[in-house]
Design a protein around this motif. Structure first.
Motif, PDB file in Angstrom:
ATOM      1  N   SER A   1     -10.393   5.140   4.942  1.00 56.53           N
ATOM      2  CA  SER A   1      -9.212   4.272   4.869  1.00 56.53           C
ATOM      3  C   SER A   1      -8.367   4.397   6.139  1.00 56.53           C
ATOM      4  O   SER A   1      -7.918   3.384   6.704  1.00 56.53           O
ATOM      5  CB  SER A   1      -8.371   4.624   3.637  1.00 56.53           C
ATOM      6  OG  SER A   1      -9.073   4.336   2.444  1.00 56.53           O
TER       7      SER A   1
ATOM      8  N   GLU B   1      -4.295  -4.415   4.145  1.00 56.23           N
ATOM      9  CA  GLU B   1      -4.534  -3.937   2.782  1.00 56.23           C
ATOM     10  C   GLU B   1      -5.773  -4.577   2.168  1.00 56.23           C
ATOM     11  O   GLU B   1      -6.542  -3.916   1.459  1.00 56.23           O
ATOM     12  CB  GLU B   1      -3.321  -4.215   1.889  1.00 56.23           C
ATOM     13  CG  GLU B   1      -2.083  -3.402   2.222  1.00 56.23           C
ATOM     14  CD  GLU B   1      -1.204  -4.107   3.253  1.00 56.23           C
ATOM     15  OE1 GLU B   1      -1.689  -5.084   3.870  1.00 56.23           O
ATOM     16  OE2 GLU B   1      -0.054  -3.684   3.441  1.00 56.23           O
TER      17      GLU B   1
ATOM     18  N   GLY C   1      -9.289  -2.659   0.843  1.00 60.60           N
ATOM     19  CA  GLY C   1      -9.840  -2.856  -0.483  1.00 60.60           C
ATOM     20  C   GLY C   1     -11.299  -3.279  -0.453  1.00 60.60           C
ATOM     21  O   GLY C   1     -12.118  -2.802  -1.250  1.00 60.60           O
TER      22      GLY C   1
ATOM     23  N   ILE D   1      -9.149   4.170  -6.884  1.00 63.42           N
ATOM     24  CA  ILE D   1      -8.045   3.463  -6.233  1.00 63.42           C
ATOM     25  C   ILE D   1      -6.966   4.446  -5.794  1.00 63.42           C
ATOM     26  O   ILE D   1      -6.332   4.260  -4.745  1.00 63.42           O
ATOM     27  CB  ILE D   1      -7.476   2.375  -7.170  1.00 63.42           C
ATOM     28  CG1 ILE D   1      -8.510   1.264  -7.317  1.00 63.42           C
ATOM     29  CG2 ILE D   1      -6.181   1.803  -6.628  1.00 63.42           C
ATOM     30  CD1 ILE D   1      -8.093   0.136  -8.236  1.00 63.42           C
TER      31      ILE D   1
ATOM     32  N   TYR E   1      -6.014   4.143  -2.052  1.00 60.89           N
ATOM     33  CA  TYR E   1      -4.747   3.453  -1.829  1.00 60.89           C
ATOM     34  C   TYR E   1      -3.539   4.365  -1.703  1.00 60.89           C
ATOM     35  O   TYR E   1      -2.481   3.918  -1.258  1.00 60.89           O
ATOM     36  CB  TYR E   1      -4.502   2.419  -2.941  1.00 60.89           C
ATOM     37  CG  TYR E   1      -5.013   1.069  -2.539  1.00 60.89           C
ATOM     38  CD1 TYR E   1      -4.203   0.152  -1.894  1.00 60.89           C
ATOM     39  CD2 TYR E   1      -6.345   0.742  -2.748  1.00 60.89           C
ATOM     40  CE1 TYR E   1      -4.700  -1.063  -1.474  1.00 60.89           C
ATOM     41  CE2 TYR E   1      -6.847  -0.468  -2.337  1.00 60.89           C
ATOM     42  CZ  TYR E   1      -6.012  -1.369  -1.703  1.00 60.89           C
ATOM     43  OH  TYR E   1      -6.509  -2.567  -1.284  1.00 60.89           O
TER      44      TYR E   1
ATOM     45  N   GLY F   1      -6.871  -4.847  -3.420  1.00 63.02           N
ATOM     46  CA  GLY F   1      -6.521  -5.338  -2.096  1.00 63.02           C
ATOM     47  C   GLY F   1      -5.848  -6.700  -2.155  1.00 63.02           C
ATOM     48  O   GLY F   1      -4.864  -6.958  -1.448  1.00 63.02           O
TER      49      GLY F   1
ATOM     50  N   ALA G   1      -2.383  -6.180  -3.658  1.00 57.96           N
ATOM     51  CA  ALA G   1      -1.479  -5.535  -2.704  1.00 57.96           C
ATOM     52  C   ALA G   1      -1.041  -6.506  -1.624  1.00 57.96           C
ATOM     53  O   ALA G   1       0.111  -6.481  -1.163  1.00 57.96           O
ATOM     54  CB  ALA G   1      -2.168  -4.321  -2.077  1.00 57.96           C
TER      55      ALA G   1
ATOM     56  N   THR H   1       2.210  -2.859  -1.909  1.00 61.66           N
ATOM     57  CA  THR H   1       1.286  -1.734  -2.032  1.00 61.66           C
ATOM     58  C   THR H   1       1.356  -1.041  -3.384  1.00 61.66           C
ATOM     59  O   THR H   1       0.414  -0.351  -3.765  1.00 61.66           O
ATOM     60  CB  THR H   1       1.579  -0.702  -0.930  1.00 61.66           C
ATOM     61  OG1 THR H   1       2.956  -0.311  -0.994  1.00 61.66           O
ATOM     62  CG2 THR H   1       1.280  -1.277   0.441  1.00 61.66           C
TER      63      THR H   1
END
Length: 436
Positions: free
Chosen positions: A31, A41, A45, A244, A248, A371, A374, A379
């Motif tokens: 990431s 974002e 994803g 996630i 994330y 994604g 977001a 987010t």
């Protein structure tokens, strides 16, 4: 089982811990590397979803192959693919290459997990399954405890050089995956003990019956076994939440000004809470029952995931992640036991592979959906989506089989052996002298 007979489980837990540590280092590092390469974002994803794309199509064929043969070679292939995927992700110079090597890493992780779960299912007595699957998943939690902290420290090592430091974290994770090879010996049952001979005899008779009769058990028949669909769907929801969170939380950190090292510590706190949960899993099941425990943990996990979207301070986020880790720690081992007990005996590896297919479907769809969410709603929105998913899993938890809902019995009492005796198939006359 005597303590000495469970050394295979200790070796498997250690091997799983190293392979999972490699993946847990690599996922947040991927990431951060994607962000360094200019991803937004939505792109993060998509890359997180590609990790599960190849496994989505490979799980069932690999499970069928494992039903027919040995498991350790699949573990070795998995560890090799994890190492290759991690190392080459560190050298990727484009988002497309990063996504491709992330997919190789995901395929390796799938191979390792299918082989490892099948070993636990084959070598565990029914009364020991909850305990052994719980201890097995401690290996995953140990890897998830160490991996994110190591990745956070490496990525935070030099200011303004996220591209270089994230690549370093990925190369180190490849080395960690290689260590798991040292623990892959003597995991299959030895050829001489009576219990192993009996199990192999049953498996051989079952294979002969399938060859003479209807052949391999169909996926449709496995999915129609009561308890298998609910176990698969609960596992999908729980793993999607974990996935996630891993992918994330770095994005949340960048948005809120939280350093990568702190994000690594937060992810490790969640993993530590999962370890604590699995150490006390057997007493919890004996007290409240499998179904109640699974349902309540998913319900509380959904509420906590939704809470992460709120603008809480770091210490509040840490407390929520500890509680969330404890709740999510319940879902994976209990969903394994649910599927193993509900599936036909001759197709348990295939059933576990179907469970992993559901997991990978969630890992493809959930990050990609996260994604999109977001990109539109901010987010924190993916965590609200996770809350809804886990609340749905809480409703599915009550659909477990009655056998799974009952509290787990302590391992192998004489009364249990006597009660199970009528279920044993009659021994053919020509096998009697050999078994005596």
């Amino acid at each position: 089982m005597p303590a000495g007979d469970r050394r295979w489980l200790l070796r498997l837990v250690i091997a799983f811990a190293f392979s999972q540590a490699a993946v847990s280092m690599a996922r947040p590092a991927v990431s951060y590397r994607a962000l360094a390469l200019g991803a937004d974002e939505r792109a993060v994803g998509v890359i997180a979803g590609v990790y599960a794309l190849l496994p989505l199509f490979a799980a069932v064929p690999l499970g069928r192959r494992t039903d027919r043969g040995r498991c350790v070679p699949l573990l070795a292939v998995g560890a090799a693919l994890i190492g290759v995927g991690c190392g080459l992700s560190g050298t990727a110079g484009s988002l497309a290459a990063l996504a491709a090597w992330s997919g190789v890493m995901g395929l390796g992780h799938l191979c390792f997990v299918i082989g490892a779960q099948s070993i636990v299912a084959r070598r565990s007595a029914p009364a020991d399954q909850d305990r052994n699957f719980g201890h097995f998943t401690i290996g995953a939690s140990l890897g998830q405890l160490v991996g994110p902290v190591a990745a956070g420290l490496l990525v935070s090592g030099q200011d303004g050089a996220m591209g270089r430091t994230s690549a370093l974290a990925l190369v180190v994770s490849a080395g960690v995956a290689a260590v798991s090879f040292l623990w892959l010996r003597r995991l299959e049952p030895p050829p001489t003990p009576r219990a192993a001979d009996k199990a192999r005899g049953k498996a051989e008779r079952s294979r002969k019956a399938r060859r003479a009769g209807s052949g391999k058990v169909s996926v449709r028949r496995i999915l129609r076994s009561r308890g298998v669909p609910s176990g698969i769907l609960v596992s999908l929801a729980v793993l999607s939440a974990t996935d996630i969170l891993t992918a994330y939380l770095p994005v949340i950190g960048e948005d809120r000004g939280i350093s990568p090292a702190t994000i690594g510590v937060l992810l490790s706190l969640r993993a530590a809470a999962a370890i604590a949960c699995r150490l006390v899993m057997t007493p919890m099941i004996q007290r409240v029952g499998r179904t109640v425990l699974l349902t309540v943990s998913c319900l509380l996990g959904g509420l906590l995931c939704a809470g992460i979207a709120l603008p809480v301070p770091v210490w509040g986020l840490a407390l929520m992640l500890v509680a969330l880790g404890f709740c999510l720690g319940v879902g994976q081992p209990l969903s394994m036991t649910t599927v193993v007990r509900a599936a036909p005996a001759e197709a348990r590896s295939t059933a576990l592979a179907l469970r992993l297919t559901g997991n990978r479907l969630g890992q493809v769809a959930a990050p990609a959906s996260a994604g999109l969410v977001a990109g539109v709603a901010g987010t924190g929105a993916p965590f609200m989506m996770l809350g809804v998913l886990l609340l749905g899993a809480a409703g599915l938890g009550v659909r477990s089989t009655p056998r799974d809902a009952a509290p787990s019995a302590p391992p192998s009492t004489p009364a249990q052996v006597k009660a199970k005796a009528p279920e044993e198939p009659p021994v053919p006359a020509d096998e009697g002298p050999q078994r005596r």
